[in-house]
Design a protein around this motif. Structure first.
Motif, PDB file in Angstrom:
ATOM      1  N   GLY A  97       0.772  -1.118  -0.002  1.00  0.00           N
ATOM      2  CA  GLY A  97      -0.102  -0.022   0.025  1.00  0.00           C
ATOM      3  C   GLY A  97       0.920   1.251  -0.025  1.00  0.00           C
ATOM      4  O   GLY A  97       0.445   2.368  -0.638  1.00  0.00           O
TER       5      GLY A  97
ATOM      6  N   GLY B  71       0.669   3.599  -3.077  1.00  0.00           N
ATOM      7  CA  GLY B  71       0.261   4.939  -2.817  1.00  0.00           C
ATOM      8  C   GLY B  71       1.208   6.107  -3.304  1.00  0.00           C
ATOM      9  O   GLY B  71       0.765   6.943  -3.802  1.00  0.00           O
TER      10      GLY B  71
ATOM     11  N   GLY C 110      -3.500   3.699  -1.409  1.00  0.00           N
ATOM     12  CA  GLY C 110      -2.411   2.607  -2.076  1.00  0.00           C
ATOM     13  C   GLY C 110      -3.021   1.396  -1.723  1.00  0.00           C
ATOM     14  O   GLY C 110      -3.108   0.501  -2.548  1.00  0.00           O
ATOM     15  N   VAL C 111      -3.326   1.204  -0.328  1.00  0.00           N
ATOM     16  CA  VAL C 111      -3.755  -0.400  -0.017  1.00  0.00           C
ATOM     17  C   VAL C 111      -5.265  -0.565  -0.927  1.00  0.00           C
ATOM     18  O   VAL C 111      -5.400  -1.610  -1.373  1.00  0.00           O
ATOM     19  CB  VAL C 111      -4.156  -0.513   1.673  1.00  0.00           C
ATOM     20  CG1 VAL C 111      -4.954  -1.660   1.799  1.00  0.00           C
ATOM     21  CG2 VAL C 111      -2.933  -0.310   2.147  1.00  0.00           C
TER      22      VAL C 111
ATOM     23  N   GLN D 186      -2.889  -0.861 -10.744  1.00  0.00           N
ATOM     24  CA  GLN D 186      -3.039  -0.473  -9.436  1.00  0.00           C
ATOM     25  C   GLN D 186      -2.515   0.929  -9.219  1.00  0.00           C
ATOM     26  O   GLN D 186      -3.016   1.846  -8.500  1.00  0.00           O
ATOM     27  CB  GLN D 186      -2.268  -1.302  -8.629  1.00  0.00           C
ATOM     28  CG  GLN D 186      -2.642  -2.808  -8.170  1.00  0.00           C
ATOM     29  CD  GLN D 186      -1.624  -3.639  -7.820  1.00  0.00           C
ATOM     30  OE1 GLN D 186      -0.597  -3.414  -7.820  1.00  0.00           O
ATOM     31  NE2 GLN D 186      -2.189  -4.777  -7.130  1.00  0.00           N
TER      32      GLN D 186
ATOM     33  N   ALA E  92      -4.565   4.240  -7.983  1.00  0.00           N
ATOM     34  CA  ALA E  92      -4.060   5.119  -6.601  1.00  0.00           C
ATOM     35  C   ALA E  92      -4.127   6.576  -7.057  1.00  0.00           C
ATOM     36  O   ALA E  92      -4.085   7.321  -6.348  1.00  0.00           O
ATOM     37  CB  ALA E  92      -2.574   4.559  -6.289  1.00  0.00           C
TER      38      ALA E  92
END
Length: 90
Positions: A13, A17, A39-40, A69, A73
């Motif tokens: 994360g 992030g 981020g997580v 991802q 983010a």
């Protein structure tokens, strides 16, 4: 869930992030804990999307999954900067 899973989730994360925050241009005035939370969440949702698309299990580094991802983010950071900066601080 084991303690190692929690720690690895936090580390991922933080990395996701931070990468998402680097993608967004300009200065983001949001706290570090919010960046980690974004981020997580982006890592979890990005993994689910990559699995749905069938690109989550490849040999080596999953670049497509990582790209999803980081994009999520960056979107999360952009949205939170807009909402967080609208608040007045005293």
């Amino acid at each position: 869930m084991e303690i190692t899973g929690i720690f690895s989730g936090l580390i991922i994360g933080i990395v996701i992030g931070a990468l998402g925050r680097l993608v967004v241009p300009g200065r983001q005035r949001i706290p570090v804990w919010l960046t980690i939370l974004i981020g997580v969440v982006a890592a979890l949702i990005g993994t689910a999307i990559a699995a749905r698309l069938g690109v989550s299990d490849t040999s080596g580094v999953d670049w497509v999954e990582l790209g999803i991802q980081v994009a999520l983010a960056a979107l999360g950071v952009s949205l939170s900067v807009g909402m967080y900066s609208g608040r007045k601080r005293k």
